[in-house]
Design a protein around this motif. Sequence first.
Motif: not given
Length: 457
Positions: A165, A168-169, A172, A194-195, A198, A201-202, A204, A228
């Motif tokens: 997490d 990821m933050q 982002r 990012l992808l 995850d 992660h839409e 991204a 996606c």
Amino acid sequence: MTRPGPRRAPFAGRRLALTLLGGFHARFESGASLDIPTHKYRALVGYLAMPPGRAHPRDKLVALLWGDLSRAQGRTRLRQAILALRRSLGRFAAPALAIEGDTVALREEAVRVDAAELRRFARARDIATLERAAQLYGGDLLAGLPVREAPFEEWLAGERARLADVAMQALRRLLAMQQTAGELDAAVQTARRLLTLDPLHEAAHQALIGLYQRLGRRADALRQYETCLDALAQQIGAEPDAETRRLYLEVLRAGVPASAEHDDGQAAAWIQSLGTSRLIGRATERARLREALEAAVQGRGGVVVITGEAGMGKSRLAGDLAEHATRCGARVLLGQCHETDQIVAFSPWAEALRQLGIRAIAPLCEALGPARRRELARLLPELAPDAIVSGGEPLPLFDAVTAFLEQLSRPEPVVLVLEDVHWADEMTVRLLAFLGRRVARWRLLVVATARHEDLDD
């Protein structure tokens, strides 16, 4: 009298560097590796390093890693582990390991831990430091460490989730800063990262679609939407949200004439560019094509494939037929396959149908009913901008396209030209085969051109 030399930092060159993200590696800052003999001893070091400086009671460590043994046996194993670590650390053992009373710790000032640095760098407000945070996250905490003790696994799962997490933050925030700064290529790499962490992660996915469009990489933008779509459908059975669909439509519209109205001129420009008046010879092929056109005009449709080597005049033959069909009052639609768009499903079909314009398409769709209209919206999202465009099974879409073309060819003959199908995606070819088995009683002629040397088996 000898003067004392400069005072050295107590851990200069001897501080322990622990890489815990993506695996386990221990070395001294001087470069020498630290040999830790067993997986459980590595697990112990990893636990003590999260974070360093925290003292842990021996019984807690025993329960964590040797909980299946009696208390006495577990404490013996822990004592053996500490002795092994001391041997590995050598003279550095005393300053690195803090053993006070019944507690054990790694001294904070004696070790450098990548997980701790990740947490620190992730709070930064500048691109350079956030990039360092991104580089530090090499994967799950202690990845690949085969320690099967339930308390340790529970602790490890929680720490892995928290660190993921944090990463990821940081990614982002880094992505947002790179986009604002116009660092588009770097932003692409960050969004991809990012992808990797995850795939669902839409935001991204949305960022990548937008970045590719800004970079002029339309095929990549369309492919990212497909990626996606597949990830959401396969993993959680969901559909892209409204913003993702809006970006997709924006990319699609950027590749077609700005007026989404009737675009007969595209086929006409293609015919003109081929210079069909210069077509010499090929009398037999021209005659056969015109016979196929005459049959379609009379309601006996079909599919004709023109194959040959590059430069042999396949496109000029198709253009000659299209020019003749226009003079005979037939509608001509053109869908071109491109090598760079092979990953975009149904691209030439969408291009061809889009030439009709939304005003001509919409009434025909209404006549087909809501189910087929929804399927056609998968091919032409502008038919229903607010609807959910789903990947779904291909057969309902095949049925909708063929039904649409049947309706279209009733009032006037239609010639649909698909250029360079050797570059077509698999679904385009499957739809062509599906249509070919149903056009025998329609006023529709489909003409495809292909280089036989580039065709797949």
